[in-house]
Design a protein around this motif. Structure first.
Motif, mmCIF file in Angstrom:
data_model
loop_
_atom_site.group_PDB
_atom_site.id
_atom_site.type_symbol
_atom_site.label_atom_id
_atom_site.label_comp_id
_atom_site.label_asym_id
_atom_site.label_seq_id
_atom_site.Cartn_x
_atom_site.Cartn_y
_atom_site.Cartn_z
ATOM 1 N N ARG A 1 15.896 0.778 25.093
ATOM 2 C CA ARG A 1 14.912 -0.229 25.460
ATOM 3 C C ARG A 1 15.518 -1.633 25.376
ATOM 4 N N PRO A 2 15.118 -2.546 26.283
ATOM 5 C CA PRO A 2 15.607 -3.931 26.199
ATOM 6 C C PRO A 2 15.239 -4.596 24.880
ATOM 7 N N VAL A 3 14.058 -4.253 24.366
ATOM 8 C CA VAL A 3 13.592 -4.795 23.091
ATOM 9 C C VAL A 3 13.035 -3.639 22.271
ATOM 10 N N ASP A 4 13.538 -3.467 21.063
ATOM 11 C CA ASP A 4 13.004 -2.439 20.166
ATOM 12 C C ASP A 4 13.457 -2.784 18.752
ATOM 13 N N VAL A 5 12.599 -3.519 18.042
ATOM 14 C CA VAL A 5 12.934 -4.021 16.717
ATOM 15 C C VAL A 5 11.797 -3.683 15.765
ATOM 16 N N VAL A 6 12.159 -3.256 14.554
ATOM 17 C CA VAL A 6 11.182 -2.871 13.541
ATOM 18 C C VAL A 6 11.321 -3.788 12.334
ATOM 19 N N GLY A 7 10.184 -4.197 11.794
ATOM 20 C CA GLY A 7 10.162 -4.955 10.556
ATOM 21 C C GLY A 7 8.989 -4.480 9.710
ATOM 22 N N GLY A 8 9.251 -3.752 8.655
ATOM 23 C CA GLY A 8 8.171 -3.193 7.846
ATOM 24 C C GLY A 8 7.341 -2.233 8.672
ATOM 25 N N ASN A 9 6.034 -2.446 8.694
ATOM 26 C CA ASN A 9 5.155 -1.572 9.476
ATOM 27 C C ASN A 9 4.964 -2.062 10.909
ATOM 28 N N LEU A 10 5.638 -3.149 11.287
ATOM 29 C CA LEU A 10 5.487 -3.713 12.625
ATOM 30 C C LEU A 10 6.678 -3.377 13.506
ATOM 31 N N ARG A 11 6.408 -3.194 14.782
ATOM 32 C CA ARG A 11 7.459 -2.891 15.753
ATOM 33 C C ARG A 11 7.171 -3.674 17.027
ATOM 34 N N ILE A 12 8.205 -4.201 17.664
ATOM 35 C CA ILE A 12 8.035 -4.884 18.939
ATOM 36 C C ILE A 12 8.886 -4.195 19.998
ATOM 37 N N ARG A 13 8.270 -3.955 21.141
ATOM 38 C CA ARG A 13 8.948 -3.386 22.301
ATOM 39 C C ARG A 13 8.128 -3.731 23.531
ATOM 40 N N LEU A 14 8.636 -3.374 24.713
ATOM 41 C CA LEU A 14 7.892 -3.610 25.941
ATOM 42 C C LEU A 14 6.820 -2.544 26.131
ATOM 43 N N ALA A 15 5.737 -2.924 26.793
ATOM 44 C CA ALA A 15 4.678 -1.969 27.105
ATOM 45 C C ALA A 15 5.232 -0.850 27.978
ATOM 46 N N GLU A 16 4.766 0.352 27.702
ATOM 47 C CA GLU A 16 5.175 1.529 28.458
ATOM 48 C C GLU A 16 3.914 2.229 28.956
ATOM 49 N N GLY A 17 3.552 1.952 30.176
ATOM 50 C CA GLY A 17 2.383 2.591 30.753
ATOM 51 C C GLY A 17 1.167 1.687 30.798
ATOM 52 N N ARG A 18 0.232 2.036 31.692
ATOM 53 C CA ARG A 18 -0.948 1.211 31.928
ATOM 54 C C ARG A 18 -1.843 1.098 30.698
ATOM 55 N N ALA A 19 -1.937 2.148 29.901
ATOM 56 C CA ALA A 19 -2.825 2.100 28.737
ATOM 57 C C ALA A 19 -2.384 1.022 27.759
ATOM 58 N N GLU A 20 -1.077 0.853 27.575
ATOM 59 C CA GLU A 20 -0.602 -0.173 26.651
ATOM 60 C C GLU A 20 -0.819 -1.573 27.229
ATOM 61 N N VAL A 21 -0.670 -1.734 28.543
ATOM 62 C CA VAL A 21 -0.955 -3.029 29.162
ATOM 63 C C VAL A 21 -2.434 -3.362 29.002
ATOM 64 N N ARG A 22 -3.297 -2.376 29.194
ATOM 65 C CA ARG A 22 -4.731 -2.602 29.021
ATOM 66 C C ARG A 22 -5.057 -2.989 27.572
ATOM 67 N N ALA A 23 -4.345 -2.416 26.620
ATOM 68 C CA ALA A 23 -4.557 -2.791 25.217
ATOM 69 C C ALA A 23 -4.194 -4.256 24.997
ATOM 70 N N ALA A 24 -3.114 -4.708 25.632
ATOM 71 C CA ALA A 24 -2.737 -6.117 25.537
ATOM 72 C C ALA A 24 -3.803 -6.998 26.179
ATOM 73 N N GLN A 25 -4.330 -6.586 27.326
ATOM 74 C CA GLN A 25 -5.367 -7.357 27.995
ATOM 75 C C GLN A 25 -6.639 -7.446 27.148
ATOM 76 N N ALA A 26 -6.961 -6.348 26.469
ATOM 77 C CA ALA A 26 -8.139 -6.351 25.594
ATOM 78 C C ALA A 26 -7.948 -7.303 24.423
ATOM 79 N N LEU A 27 -6.744 -7.332 23.862
ATOM 80 C CA LEU A 27 -6.451 -8.262 22.773
ATOM 81 C C LEU A 27 -6.549 -9.700 23.270
ATOM 82 N N ARG A 28 -5.992 -9.971 24.447
ATOM 83 C CA ARG A 28 -6.085 -11.310 25.022
ATOM 84 C C ARG A 28 -7.541 -11.726 25.206
ATOM 85 N N TYR A 29 -8.365 -10.804 25.661
ATOM 86 C CA TYR A 29 -9.779 -11.132 25.870
ATOM 87 C C TYR A 29 -10.446 -11.523 24.552
#
Length: 320
Positions: free
Chosen positions: A10-38
């Motif tokens: 993955r271009p981005v895949d970093v873990v810190g404690g219980n948190l992880r950052i990476r790119l969205a994979e699939g429409r469901a994860e993009v929708r989760a981001a949109q829901a958080l933005r809302y």
């Protein structure tokens, strides 16, 4: 917080404690981001959703399908859409080509940025869940941006950073300070589109009280200035989000150098930076004039959320 890259392609895949950052994979994860933005932009902030957004309880637009979506996951909540607690939307040249433009083009003439040699990156639509607005989450968002910049060899980051309010006269001190002291050189100077252009030099340079002006700037904008960022010519009033925007441009060689120094210190046992933000010195974990945790644009470094470049989330909104 100790950060560790994972062994993945993955271009981005970093873990810190219980948190992880990476790119969205699939429409469901993009929708989760949109829901958080809302939840951040429309329920906690004063942005006005369309009827379609209100019905879906998601923030979405025609740019989402052409962007990459950096997501922070709280792995204590799971490893899929249900665990998304932070997001940052980013778009490179290829995405803008397919979409037909960068988001920032609605507010600024960015021909000089688009003509810059090398890859460019628009930052925007960033926010962090209120329960996760800690130094750890902010640090991870900064690291995610840095990893993305390294992976795609980004030369320029840009986007719209926001100051709260829609009356430029009430913002004349910080706007004048930005114009007189941080105006981008001509080769990188975006200009507000003619029908939305608001002059920034509302005070003569001798009347700008620098300490007070700096104090009036949102933390995110101050962070980008410390990284060597510039502003474009002209502000833009965005009544949909209740803000006055400026265009931020950052050359990434300044940013990546600071990131590398920061993480080398941490790997050597120095821990997180001592500025309390969980981000490299010069960065900001706060939002561009929005409540901590949100920013809708792209200038983007986090303090929760931002839609612009102002950059960093904790609720900032960002430009793209």
């Amino acid at each position: 917080m100790s950060l560790a890259e994972t062994n993945s392609d993955r271009p981005v895949d970093v873990v810190g404690g219980n948190l992880r950052i990476r790119l969205a994979e699939g429409r469901a994860e993009v929708r989760a981001a949109q829901a958080l933005r809302y939840r951040i932009f429309y329920e906690q902030m004063s942005a006005r959703p369309t009827e379609e957004m209100r019905a879906a309880r998601r923030d979405f637009d025609s740019f989402d399908d052409y962007c990459d979506h950096l997501l922070v996951f709280d792995e204590e909540r799971g490893d899929g859409p249900e665990a998304v607690v932070g997001t940052y939307r980013v778009m490179r040249r290829e995405g803008a080509r397919r979409r037909g433009q960068f988001y920032t083009s609605d507010e600024y003439e960015i021909d000089s940025i688009e003509a810059y040699p090398g890859e460019v990156l628009e930052l925007g639509r960033s926010c962090v869940d209120p329960t996760c607005r800690t130094g750890a989450a902010m640090q991870l968002l900064w690291r995610g941006i840095a990893e993305y910049v390294f992976y795609y060899d980004i030369s320029i980051m840009f986007g719209c950073a926001s100051l709260p309010g829609v009356n430029p006269d009430e913002l004349k001190l910080p706007l004048s300070y930005l114009y007189h002291h941080h105006l981008a050189p001509p080769a990188l100077r975006a200009r507000a589109v003619a029908d939305r252009y608001v002059p920034m030099d509302l005070l003569p340079v001798e009347e700008v009280q620098i300490p007070a002006a700096r104090q009036a700037l949102p933390p995110l904008i101050k962070g980008y200035l410390r990284l060597g960022g510039f502003v474009g010519d002209g502000a833009v009033v965005d009544r949909e989000f209740g803000t006055t925007d400026v265009c931020i441009v950052v050359k990434t060689d300044w940013v990546t150098e600071k990131y590398l120094r920061h993480y080398k210190r941490e790997d050597a046992g120095g821990g997180a930076s001592g500025n309390g933000s969980g981000a490299p010195e010069g960065a900001s974990r706060g939002v561009s004039g929005a409540p901590e945790g949100a920013s809708r644009s792209g200038s983007g470094a986090p303090e929760g959320a931002s839609r612009d470049v102002s950059g960093a989330p904790e609720g900032a909104r960002g430009s793209s």
